[in-house]
Design an enzyme around this catalytic site. Sequence first.
Site, PDB file in Angstrom:
ATOM      1  N   ASP A 191       0.830  -1.213   0.000  1.00 16.59           N
ATOM      2  CA  ASP A 191       0.000   0.000   0.000  1.00 16.59           C
ATOM      3  C   ASP A 191       0.867   1.267   0.000  1.00 16.59           C
ATOM      4  O   ASP A 191       1.720   1.440   0.861  1.00 16.59           O
ATOM      5  CB  ASP A 191      -0.885  -0.078   1.265  1.00 16.59           C
ATOM      6  CG  ASP A 191      -1.674   1.191   1.560  1.00 16.59           C
ATOM      7  OD1 ASP A 191      -1.792   2.043   0.667  1.00 16.59           O
ATOM      8  OD2 ASP A 191      -2.200   1.295   2.684  1.00 16.59           O
TER       9      ASP A 191
ATOM     10  N   HIS B 289      -3.892   4.634   6.706  1.00 18.28           N
ATOM     11  CA  HIS B 289      -2.754   4.113   5.929  1.00 18.28           C
ATOM     12  C   HIS B 289      -1.434   4.499   6.584  1.00 18.28           C
ATOM     13  O   HIS B 289      -1.291   5.603   7.127  1.00 18.28           O
ATOM     14  CB  HIS B 289      -2.792   4.667   4.499  1.00 18.28           C
ATOM     15  CG  HIS B 289      -4.043   4.333   3.756  1.00 18.28           C
ATOM     16  ND1 HIS B 289      -4.171   3.201   2.982  1.00 18.28           N
ATOM     17  CD2 HIS B 289      -5.233   4.970   3.687  1.00 18.28           C
ATOM     18  CE1 HIS B 289      -5.386   3.164   2.460  1.00 18.28           C
ATOM     19  NE2 HIS B 289      -6.051   4.229   2.873  1.00 18.28           N
TER      20      HIS B 289
END
Length: 558
Positions: A195, A371
């Site tokens: 990611d 994130h």
Amino acid sequence: MAKSNHSVLIFALGGVGEIGKNMYVVQSEDDIVVIDAGLKFPEEEMLGIDMVIPDITYLEEHRDKVRGIIVTHGHEDHIGGLSYVLKHLNVPVYATKLTLGLIDAKLKEAGILNDTKRVLINGESEIVLGKMKATFFRVNHSIPDCVGVCLDTPEGYVVHTGDFKFDQTPVNQQTADLAKMAMIGDRGVLCLLSDSTNAERPGFTGSERSVGIAIKDVFSKSTGRIIVSTFASNVHRIQQVVDAAAQFNRKLTVVGRSMQNVINISRDLGYLFVPEGLIVDTDEINKLPAEQVVILSTGSQGEPMSALTRMARSAHRKIDILPGDTVIIAATPIPGNEKYVARTIDQLSRIGADVIYGGHGPNGTVHVSGHGSQEELRLMLNLMKPKYFIPIHGEYRMLKTHSLLAEQVGVPEENIFLLDNGDTVEISGGRARYGPKVHAGNVLIDGLGVGDVGNIVLRDRKLLSQDGILVVVVTLSKQNGTILSGPDIISRGFVYVRESEELLDEANRIVTQTLVKCMEENVNEWSSLKNNVKEALGRYLYEQTRRRPMILPIIMEV
């Protein structure tokens, strides 16, 4: 698993070079495993489009090889395309408990719940997918029940992190499974897909628990109603709002269908704990004193039809924003949504509400990302120690920055692959290289239409939005081709008719002149007549107005 001479193909059908629409594919000979099937919101030039999903032409062409779709977590950019994909590709879906609950609601709405095989997994599961085997590891994110995926392929281990951060004090007490990640890394990771959303952000991402502290601080100081807007799927954030409401003796009402759905599913599955009697119907809110009210709402992205945006425009059926209300926007704008969010904040402030958003809380931030930032991305790379690295889930600059982080922790530059959707990495005999490109693209969803709006329709919509349309209606005689009625010119979005009579009279004359000339030259094929009218009229209108409206000639014969 021992290495063989089989090649492994890794590629994205969505999710690289963009935010959203995540769909990643690992193929080993006759076996294909798909990871995620998300949607993304339309870009500004996609006029009238509701959402965008990946083009799965490649998967349809190889449907006999697709062993299943693994879903890493329950966010829309990972599950939003599933109900469309499964109508064309009926394969098993593997997901964790909460993720499966959210997926089931979508499949039920689409009428395909009973036709789809759904398999429950957790961080300890092992599933066989043809000659590949999938195991999982728990990660932190802004929704519970998230996993990363480790695929044991004939070439070696391919790891997909899912969306992740390392939260040391998670709201649900479930930390990321660092021990299992380290164990996977020690076994040897052939290729890591990780990611990249926050690759440009230095340091560590804050803990979700810090948001709860900031929210409680706002609750302790507010004497009026409190309206909290956040992502519908952020169950941890919703739990903290529920806890604050209970602590400060406020009743909670929920507005926005997606928020209500997620809360109902999360409560039923045991992921959200709400004291009895805390949630009340929206109709009850106006009967309570302002200091006893909390409204939990969708609309943190300024979406035009969302609950908060309608409240800000005083267009909501049941709730108006009042001077003295405190509005907490517990989210940051997705790239592209900044101006919509700014407009909503502006409208709320104009009404007299106290608006708290992003990092603007009086005692800390009311939003943290789900994130990982740069230090967490480095940590994941160090845990996994991959031979090859593919940054995913982000716009190109994010992927590029993530690739530089990988170089810093020791991944050779030649072993890092920056991909666009449809680019492949082929690994054979332990060596990776760019492979053949596969078909990838966007499928646009507009209302009930899936894929029926393409570039030509979007181009027409853009033209209509810029310069409007002129419809020219003429009736010709079948016998001798003379004009029986018209031409009648109808203008929409081009000029105001009452103030442009001279222009339209001349346009009328040009159409008549063009048709008469065509008849004299025995040009009576309809397509030729229409083209001649469009060219002559378009030329004249551009000379007079410097605009190019869409010209639509309608010619009838009687």
